[in-house]
Design a protein around this motif. Structure first.
Motif, PDB file in Angstrom:
ATOM      1  N   VAL A   7      -1.896   1.351   0.321  1.00 44.23           N
ATOM      2  CA  VAL A   7      -2.143   2.584   1.085  1.00 44.23           C
ATOM      3  C   VAL A   7      -2.201   3.839   0.226  1.00 44.23           C
ATOM      4  O   VAL A   7      -2.572   4.900   0.715  1.00 44.23           O
ATOM      5  N   MET A   8      -1.850   3.745  -1.058  1.00 44.29           N
ATOM      6  CA  MET A   8      -1.734   4.956  -1.876  1.00 44.29           C
ATOM      7  C   MET A   8      -3.102   5.566  -2.186  1.00 44.29           C
ATOM      8  O   MET A   8      -4.133   4.882  -2.217  1.00 44.29           O
ATOM      9  N   THR A   9      -3.086   6.871  -2.413  1.00 43.63           N
ATOM     10  CA  THR A   9      -4.247   7.585  -2.924  1.00 43.63           C
ATOM     11  C   THR A   9      -4.208   7.500  -4.445  1.00 43.63           C
ATOM     12  O   THR A   9      -3.227   7.900  -5.072  1.00 43.63           O
ATOM     13  N   VAL A 111       5.630  -0.486   3.073  1.00 39.66           N
ATOM     14  CA  VAL A 111       5.341   0.729   3.846  1.00 39.66           C
ATOM     15  C   VAL A 111       6.543   1.166   4.691  1.00 39.66           C
ATOM     16  O   VAL A 111       6.878   2.348   4.716  1.00 39.66           O
ATOM     17  N   PRO A 112       7.233   0.255   5.412  1.00 44.32           N
ATOM     18  CA  PRO A 112       8.421   0.702   6.155  1.00 44.32           C
ATOM     19  C   PRO A 112       9.485   1.314   5.258  1.00 44.32           C
ATOM     20  O   PRO A 112      10.149   2.271   5.648  1.00 44.32           O
ATOM     21  N   GLU A 113       9.670   0.784   4.047  1.00 41.27           N
ATOM     22  CA  GLU A 113      10.659   1.351   3.134  1.00 41.27           C
ATOM     23  C   GLU A 113      10.240   2.749   2.694  1.00 41.27           C
ATOM     24  O   GLU A 113      11.074   3.657   2.563  1.00 41.27           O
ATOM     25  N   ILE A 114       8.955   2.949   2.449  1.00 35.84           N
ATOM     26  CA  ILE A 114       8.473   4.286   2.075  1.00 35.84           C
ATOM     27  C   ILE A 114       8.716   5.261   3.227  1.00 35.84           C
ATOM     28  O   ILE A 114       9.168   6.395   3.010  1.00 35.84           O
ATOM     29  N   ALA A 115       8.452   4.830   4.453  1.00 35.76           N
ATOM     30  CA  ALA A 115       8.685   5.690   5.614  1.00 35.76           C
ATOM     31  C   ALA A 115      10.155   6.068   5.712  1.00 35.76           C
ATOM     32  O   ALA A 115      10.502   7.216   6.020  1.00 35.76           O
ATOM     33  N   ARG A 116      11.043   5.110   5.428  1.00 38.24           N
ATOM     34  CA  ARG A 116      12.479   5.399   5.466  1.00 38.24           C
ATOM     35  C   ARG A 116      12.862   6.431   4.413  1.00 38.24           C
ATOM     36  O   ARG A 116      13.663   7.342   4.657  1.00 38.24           O
ATOM     37  N   LEU A 117      12.271   6.308   3.214  1.00 35.52           N
ATOM     38  CA  LEU A 117      12.570   7.255   2.139  1.00 35.52           C
ATOM     39  C   LEU A 117      12.123   8.669   2.495  1.00 35.52           C
ATOM     40  O   LEU A 117      12.834   9.645   2.242  1.00 35.52           O
ATOM     41  N   LEU A 118      10.928   8.782   3.066  1.00 32.55           N
ATOM     42  CA  LEU A 118      10.439  10.103   3.440  1.00 32.55           C
ATOM     43  C   LEU A 118      11.377  10.757   4.448  1.00 32.55           C
ATOM     44  O   LEU A 118      11.658  11.958   4.371  1.00 32.55           O
ATOM     45  N   ARG A 140       2.745  11.011   4.180  1.00 33.85           N
ATOM     46  CA  ARG A 140       2.987  10.588   5.557  1.00 33.85           C
ATOM     47  C   ARG A 140       1.677  10.250   6.276  1.00 33.85           C
ATOM     48  O   ARG A 140       1.632   9.345   7.108  1.00 33.85           O
ATOM     49  N   ALA A 141       0.620  10.966   5.919  1.00 38.60           N
ATOM     50  CA  ALA A 141      -0.671  10.673   6.549  1.00 38.60           C
ATOM     51  C   ALA A 141      -1.148   9.271   6.194  1.00 38.60           C
ATOM     52  O   ALA A 141      -1.748   8.568   7.023  1.00 38.60           O
ATOM     53  N   ASN A 142      -0.885   8.827   4.941  1.00 41.87           N
ATOM     54  CA  ASN A 142      -1.294   7.481   4.530  1.00 41.87           C
ATOM     55  C   ASN A 142      -0.576   6.408   5.337  1.00 41.87           C
ATOM     56  O   ASN A 142      -1.087   5.293   5.522  1.00 41.87           O
ATOM     57  N   LEU A 143       0.625   6.716   5.797  1.00 42.30           N
ATOM     58  CA  LEU A 143       1.454   5.696   6.433  1.00 42.30           C
ATOM     59  C   LEU A 143       1.158   5.480   7.914  1.00 42.30           C
ATOM     60  O   LEU A 143       1.408   4.395   8.445  1.00 42.30           O
ATOM     61  N   LEU A 144       0.660   6.484   8.602  1.00 40.08           N
ATOM     62  CA  LEU A 144       0.582   6.433  10.052  1.00 40.08           C
ATOM     63  C   LEU A 144      -0.201   5.222  10.564  1.00 40.08           C
ATOM     64  O   LEU A 144       0.299   4.442  11.387  1.00 40.08           O
TER      65      LEU A 144
END
Length: 340
Positions: A7-9, A111-118, A140-144
């Motif tokens: 998902v990364m840019t 991705v869920p772990e990244i969302a938790r970190l944010l 956050r936009a990448n994760l939605l």
């Protein structure tokens, strides 16, 4: 399961620590982005600069509002006359305004772990690193869309947790090299006196053989230790401090205080986790915290947010010096008077 790699840019725009604020503002406007990572000459992340960092953290520095961006563009408009701090702000560089240390993730972080970190660190984006260098950004936009997709597929919590914690393990075993057995050579008949009186050269050969073997063993040990440290750094860059882990550490600190202790080592990590190899920590240089990466950086940010306002201190010190260089570093939570 989707990971940061998915998902990364990858078109990452970055700046150096001495980049002026005015240039950063132009870059954000020109690229249509809201933040950039700050890197050193080798591409290692030092911090992040966002629109909020540029606009300041108090009401006085936000007087001009959106117009401030136009005022930063060279030759277009003068600085707002009601903003007395503006001249000082425009003289700053990325080093002065960046947020540090950096919370980063590895390419395999879920991705869920990244969302938790944010959420845990109240940030909007994290850089993705490979061998310590930035290879992407996840916002956050990448994760939605990905998070919505995961909900639709009803991914099991167990699968999610197992994959996000999967780390490569180090095989610390190695085999000592042995010289192939040499074919026996025909020996000439020798006299009794020759058998009883060996040559000094033979003894020197034995010493040389021993030293060669010892050298090979030392080199093998160094290589294994270096490989282990590299793996530990990789693991710690992609290891994150969960709420449960943080609560456990605070519980351990309370137990240590009950025993009359005045501090607790929260984390021990290789100096390679620091972007400068532990130099700033070793000399207690101001801003040493900005050199931290991975779990150490997250530990510092947790302390700064949750414990610093309540009188706790956090220090780092080098615990060992293999070959005269900084080795492992300890991150210590302190609540009492200690000998520096």
């Amino acid at each position: 399961m989707s990971t940061a790699r998915d998902v990364m840019t990858t078109a990452v725009v970055s700046v150096f620590a001495d980049t002026p604020v005015r240039e950063i503002a132009r870059l954000l406007l020109g690229q249509g982005i809201s933040a950039v990572p700050v890197v050193d000459a080798e591409g290692l992340p030092l911090g992040m600069v966002s629109e909020g960092d540029l606009m300041g953290r108090n009401d006085l520095e936000r007087v001009a509002g959106t117009e401030w961006w136009l005022q930063l563009l060279a030759g277009q408009e003068e600085v707002h006359r009601d903003w007395p701090a503006s001249a000082h702000v425009l003289a700053r560089t990325a080093r002065d305004v960046m947020s540090a240390p950096v919370v980063a993730v590895g390419e395999d972080t879920s991705v869920p772990e990244i969302a938790r970190l944010l959420t845990a660190h109240r940030i909007k984006r994290v850089p993705v690193v490979r061998d310590g260098r930035i290879v992407g950004i996840v916002s956050r936009a990448n994760l939605l869309a990905v998070l919505l997709s995961q909900e639709e597929t009803a991914m099991s919590r167990h699968e999610n947790g197992v994959l996000s914690r999967a780390l490569a393990s180090l095989d610390g075993q190695f085999l000592h090299r042995r010289r192939p057995a040499e074919a026996p050579e025909a020996r000439r008949p020798v006299s009794r006196s020759e058998e009883e009186l060996p040559l000094a050269a033979d003894f020197r050969d034995l010493v040389d053989e021993f030293e060669r073997h010892e050298g090979e063993q030392r080199n093998a040990l160094r290589e294994a230790a270096a490989a282990q440290r590299r793996q530990q750094v990789k693991d710690l860059i992609d290891r994150h401090i969960s709420d449960d882990k943080w609560r456990t550490l605070l519980h351990l600190a309370r137990e240590a205080a009950h025993r009359g202790e005045k501090q607790l080592m929260l984390l021990r990590f290789p100096s390679g986790l620091c972007i400068d190899g532990g130099r700033a920590v070793n000399v207690a240089e101001p801003g040493w915290n900005a050199t931290l990466r991975g779990a150490a950086a997250e530990m510092y940010l947790r302390w700064e947010r949750d414990l610093k306002p309540h009188g706790f201190r956090l220090t780092a010190s080098v615990l060992e010096f293999p070959d005269g260089l900084p080795g492992d570093i300890g991150l210590f939570l302190i609540w009492g008077d200690t000998q520096e």
